[in-house]
Design a protein around this motif. Structure first.
Motif, mmCIF file in Angstrom:
data_model
loop_
_atom_site.group_PDB
_atom_site.id
_atom_site.type_symbol
_atom_site.label_atom_id
_atom_site.label_comp_id
_atom_site.label_asym_id
_atom_site.label_seq_id
_atom_site.Cartn_x
_atom_site.Cartn_y
_atom_site.Cartn_z
ATOM 1 N N GLU A 1 45.409 -7.591 -26.623
ATOM 2 C CA GLU A 1 44.213 -7.386 -27.440
ATOM 3 C C GLU A 1 44.559 -7.152 -28.906
ATOM 4 O O GLU A 1 43.843 -7.605 -29.795
ATOM 5 N N ASP B 1 43.691 2.801 -31.160
ATOM 6 C CA ASP B 1 44.511 2.546 -29.972
ATOM 7 C C ASP B 1 44.568 3.831 -29.143
ATOM 8 O O ASP B 1 45.195 4.812 -29.544
ATOM 9 N N ILE C 1 40.794 0.227 -28.370
ATOM 10 C CA ILE C 1 41.636 -0.576 -27.476
ATOM 11 C C ILE C 1 42.276 0.382 -26.486
ATOM 12 O O ILE C 1 42.908 1.355 -26.890
ATOM 13 N N THR D 1 38.581 -3.061 -24.002
ATOM 14 C CA THR D 1 38.308 -2.908 -25.423
ATOM 15 C C THR D 1 36.830 -2.610 -25.587
ATOM 16 O O THR D 1 36.008 -3.217 -24.886
ATOM 17 N N ALA E 1 46.640 -3.852 -23.693
ATOM 18 C CA ALA E 1 46.408 -3.520 -25.094
ATOM 19 C C ALA E 1 47.198 -4.428 -26.036
ATOM 20 O O ALA E 1 46.709 -4.804 -27.104
#
Ligand code: PLP
Length: 394
Positions: A110, A204, A233, A250, A107
């Motif tokens: 990303e 997230d 994400i 993602t 994450a």
């Protein structure tokens, strides 16, 4: 002459964990006979589960033979893995096309890389206290940062109102550091806001595996309207202990368009330009997480951490301390007792009962007066720390 990115000068030093390490080291030096219980750790401690380990071994073996060897793979992920992740979402009632799933090396990677999709003039809206990467990646890109304060009054779950602005909205649910998690109706309100204003939500979901409440969505795509305004994400770091393995994914829906441009197509273009994908071994290991055996084994690990959460929740309830988190997240966020500020509580906690946690002020000014405990330690340490806290404050 070449000019470096001047925005590096705008970053604040990552003071929090350095300061915690320095103060803990100073204490240990002065009191070598005392053992500190580290209850602030954000890293997992249980090893990778057997389903993943055997998939990794098998993948290594495949690479050893000409007829099973794999060279370059599709940049956005192997089709079987993308399908396995889409099927995982389908079991929760979320319909995704496999090509809307993009594999990643975590994450964090990303959160930085996705910013390529947005113009420098778009402003980032961050809920504070915040996971530091949301702020720092945007500072580096020279973007304006807007903040919505999370606090006890809004249960550390800020909502948009008529004054709210921002183009890139960061929502982290369940949240690090506060452990608070948005309900279905709260997320619907954010989705309505984003669709009405043209903003994009970066959702997230790194801690989705810890959710217990039926009313807390695991994915923003469980909610109508998200496909036209959100990117999700996710990561296997805290779901399957992949912090050292590095794997995430993602979701960019086909419908996500802004200003005549399709963000899904742009992300395909970005990935096929900037990466050659994730290692074959890792992708096979990740795929094993989504098998029935992998799910059973990883859920057992999460249940272990959740027992720690319940030790903390019982302790805070007995002490009458106000807190969020624990139920849907591996973090608990307490209000420091007796009006102490975060660092005063940190110092006293260490001096009086040799327990180390994380001062909330380190996550932004609205974290002042609060303190984060994590559940990633052992049962033995967590029970010992909770007992000491009860004896001290009870
Ligand atoms: N997002 C949040 C909210 C996190 O707390 C973390 C890690 O602690 C990450 C992202 C990073 O996850 P990864 O290990 O996949 O880079």
């Amino acid at each position: 002459m070449l000019k470096p990115n001047r925005h590096y000068a705008d970053l604040k030093d990552s003071f929090l964990f350095v300061e915690i390490a320095d103060r803990s080291a100073a204490y240990e030096k002065a009191h070598p006979e005392q053992l500190l219980l580290r209850m602030g750790i954000g890293d997992v401690t249980l090893p990778i589960c057997p389903a993943v380990i055997s998939a990794l071994h098998a993948a290594v073996e495949e690479q050893a033979h000409t007829d099973s060897f794999h060279g370059y793979l599709p940049e956005c992920g192997t089709p079987s893995l993308r399908e396995a992740i889409a099927a995982h979402y389908a079991r929760r009632g979320v319909r995704l096309d496999a090509d809307e799933v993009f594999v990643s090396s975590g994450a964090s990677d990303e959160l930085g890389a996705l910013l390529d999709l947005f113009d420098q003039d778009s402003a980032a809206l961050v809920m504070e206290p915040a996971y530091p990467a949301y702020v720092d990646t945007n500072i580096l890109a020279g973007r304006q940062i807007l903040r919505l304060a999370a606090n006890r009054g809004n249960g550390f779950l800020p909502m948009p109102d008529s004054d709210t602005t921002g183009d890139l909205i960061y929502l982290c649910s369940p949240n690090n550091p506060t452990g608070a998690a948005y309900t279905r109706s709260q997320l619907s309100e954010w989705i309505r806001f984003a669709n009405a204003t043209g903003a994009v939500i970066l959702f997230d979901a790194a801690y989705e595996a810890y959710i217990e409440d039926a009313d807390v969505p695991h994915s923003i795509f469980e909610i109508d309207g998200a496909r036209t305004c959100a990117i999700e994400i996710c990561s296997l770091s805290k779901t399957a202990g992949f912090t050292g393995m590095r794997f995430g994914y993602t979701i960019v829906p086909h419908e996500l368009q802004r200003d005549g441009m399709n963000l899904h197509s742009m992300w395909v273009r970005n990935r096929t330009t900037k990466t050659n994908g994730i290692s074959y071994l890792l992708q096979k290991g990740a795929e094993a997480v989504f098998t029935p055996q992998g799910q059973a084994e990883t859920q057992k690990q999460i249940a272990y951490y959740k027992e720690n959460a319940s030790i903390w929740m019982k302790t805070f309830d007995r002490l009458g301390l106000w807190y969020t988190g624990g139920k849907n997240a591996p973090y608990l966020w307490i209000e420091c007792p007796n009006g102490m500020d975060s660092w005063q509580f940190f110092d006293l906690l260490m001096e009086r009962i040799q327990v180390v946690g994380t001062p909330g002020a380190g996550f932004g000014t609205s974290g002042e007066g609060f303190f984060r405990f994590s559940t990633f330690g052992s049962h033995v340490d967590t029970e010992a720390a909770a007992k000491r806290l009860l004896q001290w404050l009870g």
